[in-house]
Design an enzyme around this catalytic site. Structure first.
Site, short mmCIF file in Angstrom:
data_model
loop_
_atom_site.label_atom_id
_atom_site.label_comp_id
_atom_site.label_asym_id
_atom_site.label_seq_id
_atom_site.Cartn_x
_atom_site.Cartn_y
_atom_site.Cartn_z
N SER B 40 27.76 -0.02 173.30
CA SER B 40 26.53 -0.70 173.75
C SER B 40 26.09 -0.28 175.14
CB SER B 40 26.74 -2.22 173.73
OG SER B 40 26.86 -2.67 172.42
N CYS B 44 19.72 6.03 178.06
CA CYS B 44 18.53 6.34 178.87
C CYS B 44 18.84 6.29 180.35
CB CYS B 44 17.42 5.35 178.59
SG CYS B 44 17.13 5.11 176.85
N VAL B 81 35.07 7.92 162.11
CA VAL B 81 35.02 7.86 160.65
C VAL B 81 34.67 9.25 160.12
CG1 VAL B 81 33.82 6.85 158.67
CG2 VAL B 81 34.41 5.42 160.64
N TRP B 431 -13.55 -2.89 186.46
CA TRP B 431 -13.49 -2.28 185.13
C TRP B 431 -12.11 -1.64 185.03
CZ3 TRP B 431 -16.58 -3.08 181.13
CH2 TRP B 431 -17.91 -3.49 181.35
#
Lengths: 447, 447
Positions: B40, B44, B81, B431
């Site tokens: 976990s 990044c 695995v 705007w």
């Protein structure tokens, strides 16, 4: 064909500009009357000008009359329209000691709003200011001579809090008086408490639950503000009690006002045949409550004016309403909201749940990560997002835009848990605060 | 009932955690195998760890095996695995020199992705690194001893650019080699040109249109990278050529792979009865192209894992796809995209128009206002927003979220011109850049 515009700020001049883009001067004459000295300015910038953070007034003016004249839009400042005759299609008014009368074919009513000024604030003494026009800002700046030491701001909304901070920047001892238990009543009380903390952190003496009853003056100048919890010395008093639609002329002319006091327009900003209205003098549809609202913000004024102008020019555009987005900054605290607050949701009749989460602006391990609080409201049953509020220290307020677009589209909070929002460690935790909030409110809904 | 999870990073462990929340240890045994040493973690964050901006590896780990054990989730690191037998419902594998075999009732396949490693990168010499796992990051950091002076990063995507910056921070002379004419091919070439400028501004020797053909080594260590435009000295080589879904085991077991090479799941992340998959090893629906896509991002892995875990736990959740949002930072340049780029829109068969505008992050007159470029794509005919890209210096990248929500909701750019986005001088021009871009692309559509 002649268009007359009443009011030379954002709404009126946007309408004028858009109409001009579509219809040349031979086809449409445009004449605008502004009772003040300035056109098309950022009233939202006034607190920063007063605080010395930005220069003014020029910097706050997007376009001056000369610039409009180049586009063949005639703007007459210092001209106050005092009467509209809808039958004769004329406006009359005064400019200094002169009077004038002009005829029109189309009319844009964009008279803006006026600060609420309770009876106790009516005084011939100097030193009491509303903050609505650049002229107000200029008058206040002129008043702030060296030697002044105390300021009282009455009203703890956006303008009140921003002005209180500006006056601190100017070196004054500032008291902010608010009659509600929290400042910034546009957010829920728990979020308002975070604002109160930031206001006090600035050294502002915040007094909530306090009502002003009178001013003390020495005849010429204000000296103190009298409240139900004592008298507060004041060399200057700023009123931040909100604004009302400036509709007296329109009302007298028989134009329809809504329950908010604002002018009623259709989706194209038309009031009645050839009569248009835009900006702070109008009411708008709140898309979440489904009710009319009065939301005096420059961003809406610009959009409504543009829509009116496009339609006057022969195009087609509509203004489909607002979702109640607003943001501000108090020192380094950013505050944002969209949709409905709990109080507003109650008033609208919604049954809803809320969830509040703490997260960070960046990945927790990334330098500069600071806390952010996000609160969301979702409707019971449908799970529709009703509103969101954000308070954070940096990179917080504009995150409200994603919520605003979600509210606009009537998204459910369940669907929002899947939203594909930008992730990288300098910008967000891997679970964006918006997603965490959506998950938590989904849980609260029993999903 | 026993759940086995293959892969102990975001997708697998999110699934395990969500399943555990809904089903207690007496009801569901959970056993996770991770071939590496960590669980976990934020892959990044590796470039920032390598660059010395954040500490590691601990800071990058959200939850370690001990923490999972507290929740009665058994995690075995160093366990790879090697085979899945769907008929017998067993997995077999190795841990060091030991082998193991375990049975399952439910299986989550979350084996992630593996860095693309072209034939020329296969070398016994040290100094050549992919960047996918914390182990990769640790190995690279160990390699960066004093005395190294040159680095070559191959591939100018997100990881390549971020790693190039990290290596500059470590004091190396860095060359970034990209075979396309621009770095960051996930944005349009005109936006990529702005990225190229920022990369060069960091002192990185950016060489575009250049193809790598071989490495030079002294046997033990890499010494140089051979390209079709000369040989570049390299004490360290970082591969940023993208990743492929790590599906070898799943493929061998007969699970279905899609055209992207990723595992095919249903909306609940189920591959087939009791077999689930999540994260970088899967393909996802791109909601704008309508096609499957491989988008290896931690944010999707977390969401998909959560969805799988909720369903395994007896709840109901779906992962409805992505809209292609991605953001990054190069020095102080922020780059963001959502929806489809022009290349992707072409590939999807859309006919569209684009518009690019220049605006600012704050009101033009506000201190700290800096330029921002926004490009939007809209479909001809419908006017639907297809994608958006933003490049700016600050307070730019996360603005993509409003576009991402608009793309998600298939908004038209005409409707977007009315969006109620947050406005205040410290945060936006009156705007908003998003509104200006929507207006411009609406014009380009002939609206």
């Amino acid at each position: 064909m002649r268009l007359i515009v009443i009011g030379g700020d954002a709404a009126g001049m946007s309408a004028a500009s858009q109409a001009r883009r579509r219809r040349g001067p031979d086809d449409l004459e445009i004449l605008a009357f502004e009772r003040g000295d300035y056109t098309s300015y950022s009233a939202c910038g006034i607190p920063y000008w007063v605080g010395g953070l930005v220069d003014g007034p020029e910097a706050l003016i997007a376009r001056d009359p000369e610039r409009f004249r180049q586009d063949r839009i005639e703007v007459r400042t210092g001209h106050e329209v005092t009467d509209i005759d809808l039958d004769r299609r004329t406006v009359t008014g005064r400019a200094g000691s002169r009077t004038f009368e002009e005829g029109f074919d189309q009319l844009v009513y964009a008279a803006g709003a006026t600060p609420v000024r309770p009876p106790w604030a009516e005084t011939p003494a100097g030193g009491v200011f509303g903050v609505q026009t650049l002229g107000d800002g200029a008058a206040l700046r002129d008043w702030l001579a060296p030697g002044l030491s105390t300021a009282v701001v009455v009203g703890g909304g956006y303008i009140g809090v921003e002005m209180a901070e500006a006056l601190v920047r100017r070196g004054l001892t500032v008291t902010l008086v608010e009659k509600a238990p929290q400042p910034m009543s546009t957010v829920d009380p728990d979020m308002g408490a975070l604002v109160a903390e930031a206001v006090r952190g600035l050294g502002i003496d915040l007094r909530t639950g306090v009502t002003v009853s009178a001013l003390e003056t020495d005849g010429d100048r204000v000296r103190a503000v009298v409240t139900d919890a004592g008298t507060i010395p004041a060399d200057v008093v700023v009123l931040g009690l909100g604004v009302r639609p400036n509709t007296a002329l329109a009302d007298a002319a028989g134009l329809p006002l809504g329950p908010t006091g604002g002018l009623v327009t259709d989706l194209r900003q038309q009031v009645t045949d050839g009569i248009w209205a835009a900006g702070d003098c109008t009411q708008v549809l709140h898309r979440v409550s489904g009710r009319p609202a009065h939301v005096p913000l420059g961003t809406h004024a610009n959009k409504q004016g543009r829509v009116a102008g496009i339609n006057i020019g022969g195009g087609y555009a509509t203004f489909p309403g607002v979702v109640g987005t607003a943001i501000t900054k108090i020192c380094d605290l950013e505050v944002a909201r969209t949709g409905l607050s709990s109080r507003e949701a109650d008033a609208a009749g919604y049954s809803y749940v809320t969830a509040t989460i703490e997260s960070t602006n960046r990945a927790g391990y990334f330098p500069g990560a600071v806390p952010m609080t996000v609160k969301v409201l979702a409707e019971r049953g449908t799970g529709m997002l009703l509103g969101a509020q954000i308070v954070g220290r940096t990179e917080a307020a504009k995150r409200i835009d994603a919520f605003a677009v979600a509210v606009w589209n009537r998204m459910t909070v369940t669907e929002m848990t899947s939203l594909d929002l930008g992730y990288a460690p300098p910008f967000a935790p891997v679970w964006d605060p918006i997603l965490i909030a959506a998950r938590k409110v989904e849980q609260a809904l029993g999903g």
